[in-house]
Write an enzyme that holds these catalytic residues in place. Structure first.
Site, mmCIF file in Angstrom:
data_model
loop_
_atom_site.group_PDB
_atom_site.id
_atom_site.type_symbol
_atom_site.label_atom_id
_atom_site.label_comp_id
_atom_site.label_asym_id
_atom_site.label_seq_id
_atom_site.Cartn_x
_atom_site.Cartn_y
_atom_site.Cartn_z
ATOM 1 N N GLU A 1 11.147 10.203 -65.515
ATOM 2 C CA GLU A 1 10.324 10.124 -64.304
ATOM 3 C C GLU A 1 10.132 11.500 -63.671
ATOM 4 O OE1 GLU A 1 12.351 7.158 -61.916
ATOM 5 O OE2 GLU A 1 11.296 5.555 -62.942
ATOM 6 N N GLU B 1 11.302 1.346 -69.281
ATOM 7 C CA GLU B 1 12.018 0.741 -68.148
ATOM 8 C C GLU B 1 11.144 -0.326 -67.522
ATOM 9 O OE1 GLU B 1 13.709 3.045 -64.954
ATOM 10 O OE2 GLU B 1 14.212 4.687 -66.300
HETATM 11 C C1 BG6 Z 1 14.052 4.217 -62.278
HETATM 12 C C2 BG6 Z 1 15.129 5.145 -62.783
HETATM 13 O O1 BG6 Z 1 13.356 4.820 -61.242
HETATM 14 O O2 BG6 Z 1 14.434 3.019 -61.707
HETATM 15 C C3 BG6 Z 1 16.455 4.498 -63.064
HETATM 16 O O3 BG6 Z 1 14.708 5.884 -63.890
HETATM 17 C C4 BG6 Z 1 16.748 3.455 -62.015
HETATM 18 O O4 BG6 Z 1 17.424 5.497 -63.153
HETATM 19 C C5 BG6 Z 1 15.648 2.403 -62.042
HETATM 20 O O5 BG6 Z 1 18.014 2.876 -62.093
HETATM 21 C C6 BG6 Z 1 15.873 1.257 -61.065
HETATM 22 O O6 BG6 Z 1 16.080 1.763 -59.796
HETATM 23 P P1 BG6 Z 1 17.329 1.338 -58.898
HETATM 24 O O7 BG6 Z 1 17.222 2.181 -57.720
HETATM 25 O O8 BG6 Z 1 17.145 -0.101 -58.636
HETATM 26 O O9 BG6 Z 1 18.534 1.615 -59.720
#
Ligand code: BG6
Length: 485
Positions: A192, A384
């Protein structure tokens, strides 16, 4: 009318994604140095700032280093993947994973970032992890930098603000490309990359209070990451001609709040602001729409001779994205706001939201994939996507998580439709297949996993792993190549 049936390619990479700082723990073991993530404090929910700010100040760093701080640092502990990786990988294999994304914790390899020689114990750890994955026929997808800038580079150069950090990163990249060339084929340079302009400490080890012009500093740091990513791509192609380098964007498709042309224009602008990063990585040059933004914000990117050529010559092989939600754009400051990944957004009345306020929009994934494929005509890897939710362990130890199954199933269905639309998709890696420490809140209770980890927000628990209902569901999804959702 002809019937159209979209389907997943046979060699589709089904799996999940993690980051070293959110799973490994062992923050001071095996010769590892400190990284940005090791300074992130746990802040209980009722004490959190409304703006989702994840910045760390010079004073917090001083207190953490001197031992004066009373805070907990959950990313130092993770879920102890450092000692559990065999058991964890066996569970992923049981679900039928074809690919697993993880990051190398840069400070395990170069403890200060600027060291002359790598730390053999760190290199060996990832040898073991990659061997274990290969043993189970799981393809590793490896991120070089996932919010893990070594603290030594923050101390010396204010992280990525310093041009010197490029050379240290390229040396690190070359070291791991050479070492793992028989084991890793898919690489991602920066997780990101857009985060550096939102939270510069997270994205680049940049302490904003050290800078007179923080806005200038973060875009300069970003320029250094762009150049470093291109130079790493060049090295990768020299070392392993068949290996692929991807960039990674938190894609945030903005819809206009109303048909008011001003809202439409605003949405277009905000989409450009988001796609700017992949524009540079994929097209190899700064888009012209950024000139105006730089002028209006008094930003002057300092480039060295040759930077433009480097960006142009070494573009990425594929685009990878995280997708959690869509956003709304409006010219009017009014309207109800809800939390989101990295940014807050206006509330969309057509969407429901997670317990953390992130708006759930499976169709938005199809929109985003089509937009990106139209723009770049490069393969896309979803690295993701997932739902952070509270889970309840029943008395018999079972965990019923239909909400997660519903979220993922609906996104997978839209992804399939996007493939039907002609989008070239390499794979789907669900975020946090095993519960891990949340990036934004450092909570354990914001769970994404198919595998439950017995640990709470205060750090208590046995660390025992157990299978949720979604574990068996995802196993079927993979087995049926996305036919049974
Ligand atoms: C993404 C990141 O933005 O979202 C991860 O690359 C992160 O590292 C994921 O864990 C989910 O976000 P959060 O804040 O719910 O852990």
């Amino acid at each position: 009318m002809g019937q159209f049936q979209a389907e997943f390619p046979k060699d589709f990479y089904w799996g999940g994604a993690t980051a070293a700082n959110q799973i490994e723990g062992g923050y001071d073991q095996g010769g590892k140095g400190l990284s940005a993530a090791d300074f992130v404090e746990y802040i209980p929910k009722d004490q959190r700032k409304k703006d989702n700010s994840m910045e760390i100040t010079s004073d917090q760093i001083r207190k953490a280093l001197s031992g004066e701080s009373t805070a907990r640092f959950p990313k130092r502990e993770g879920i102890d993947f450092y000692h559990h990786y065999k058991e964890d990988i066996a569970l992923l294999a049981e679900m039928g994973f074809k690919a697993f994304r993880l990051s190398i914790h840069w400070a395990r390899i170069f403890p200060n970032g600027y060291d002359e020689t790598p730390n053999e114990e760190g290199l060996k750890f990832y040898d073991n992890v990659f061997d274990e994955l290969r043993k189970h026929n799981i393809e590793p997808v490896v991120t070089l930098s996932h919010y893990e800038t070594p603290y030594g580079l923050t101390d010396k150069y204010n992280g990525w603000v310093g041009r010197e950090t490029i050379d240290h990163f390229v040396r690190y990249a070359e070291t791991v490309f050479t070492r793992y060339k028989e084991k890793v084929a898919y690489w991602i340079s920066f997780n990101e990359i857009n985060v550096i302009t939102i939270s510069p400490f997270t994205g680049g080890g940049v302490v904003s209070d050290k800078e007179d012009k923080p806005m200038q500093a973060k875009y300069q740091a970003l320029h250094h990451q762009f150049v470093a990513s291109s130079l790493a791509t060049k090295k990768l192609h020299e070392i392993s001609p068949k290996a692929k380098m991807g960039c990674m964007l938190a894609v945030m498709t903005h819809y206009p709040h109303t048909p008011n042309p001003l809202d439409v224009l605003k949405a277009q602008k905000q989409n450009q602001d988001n796609l700017f990063f992949t524009d540079v990585h994929a097209r190899g040059e700064y888009p012209r729409y950024m000139d105006r933004f730089f002028q209006e914000n008094d930003i002057e990117i300092v480039k060295e001779t040759g930077d433009d050529e480097i960006l142009k010559q070494h573009t990425v092989d594929y685009i990878s994205v995280s997708y959690y939600m869509s956003m709304l754009s409006s010219e009017s400051p009014e309207g109800e706001v809800t939390a989101g990944n990295l940014h807050n957004s206006l509330k969309n009345p057509y969407l429901e939201a997670s317990d953390w306020g992130w708006q759930i929009d499976p169709v938005g994934l199809r929109v985003a994939l089509n937009d990106m494929y139209d723009r770049y005509q490069l393969p896309i890897f979803i690295v993701e996507n997932g739902l952070g939710a509270y889970d309840k362990v029943e008395e018999d130890g079972s965990i019923h998580d239909p909400y997660r199954i519903e979220y993922l199933g609906k996104h997978i269905e839209q992804m399939k439709q996007a493939i039907g639309d002609g989008v070239e998709l390499l794979g789907y890696l669900a975020w946090g297949p095993i519960d891990l420490v949340s990036m934004s809140t450092s909570e354990m209770s914001k769970r994404y996993g198919f595998i439950y980890v017995d640990k709470d927000d205060e750090g208590n628990g046995t660390l025992e792993r157990s299978r949720k209902d979604s574990f068996y569901w995802y196993q079927k999804v993979i087995e049926s190549n996305g036919e049974e959702l």
